[in-house]
Scaffold this active site. Sequence first.
Site, PDB file in Angstrom:
ATOM      1  CB  SER A   1      20.971 148.675  73.948  1.00  0.00           C
ATOM      2  OG  SER A   1      20.695 147.615  74.846  1.00  0.00           O
TER       3      SER A   1
ATOM      4  CB  VAL B   1      24.371 148.780  78.071  1.00  0.00           C
ATOM      5  CG1 VAL B   1      25.717 149.281  77.552  1.00  0.00           C
ATOM      6  CG2 VAL B   1      23.297 148.901  76.999  1.00  0.00           C
TER       7      VAL B   1
ATOM      8  CG  HIS C   1      30.741 150.031  72.805  1.00  0.00           C
ATOM      9  ND1 HIS C   1      30.445 150.463  71.538  1.00  0.00           N
ATOM     10  CD2 HIS C   1      29.832 149.078  73.110  1.00  0.00           C
ATOM     11  CE1 HIS C   1      29.397 149.799  71.089  1.00  0.00           C
ATOM     12  NE2 HIS C   1      29.010 148.950  72.024  1.00  0.00           N
TER      13      HIS C   1
ATOM     14  NE  ARG D   1      20.653 148.115  89.103  1.00  0.00           N
ATOM     15  CZ  ARG D   1      21.648 147.786  89.905  1.00  0.00           C
ATOM     16  NH1 ARG D   1      22.165 146.570  89.865  1.00  0.00           N
ATOM     17  NH2 ARG D   1      22.143 148.655  90.765  1.00  0.00           N
TER      18      ARG D   1
END
Length: 166
Positions: free
Chosen positions: A57, A80, A87, A126
Amino acid sequence: MAGFGEPTTAPVDATGMTVGVVAARWHGELTDHMVERAVAAAEACGARAVVARVAGSVEIPVVAQAMARRFDVVVALGVVIRGATAHFEYVSRSVTDGLTRVALDEGKPVAHGVLTVDNLEQARDRAGLPGSAEDKGWAATVAALDAALAVRSVGVANGHRVGFTG
């Protein structure tokens, strides 16, 4: 996920537009599906999709910028997942700030379809998989194309750019 208030994700008429889709290869099971849904949404709207893949990403914004210079809209897709270190915050912030900068610097809609979630279950919910509550690949693409149409509608009046003189 709020679970309410989401705008419609029905296709818009974006005939002739080109959508740049940039997606991370991390969590490929999810991002591959999100790319498929983004391409399907572009086609449903009458647009053409060009896809580029990057390692993770963090690499998305620079490719999004290159795409924004060539295409009508950009859709950024990735996953992510929060871990035990900071992080997650660094990556999420970097991607969000980078995509916002690209959109504003290039004057093009850039849809943020990078899922920033606490766990894999939330990501799956999602990613537009069968049974998912949301379909971010589809929704991000329709939202970007809708925004491009809005930009066009306020950008030109009687052959002149709105807000500019000369």
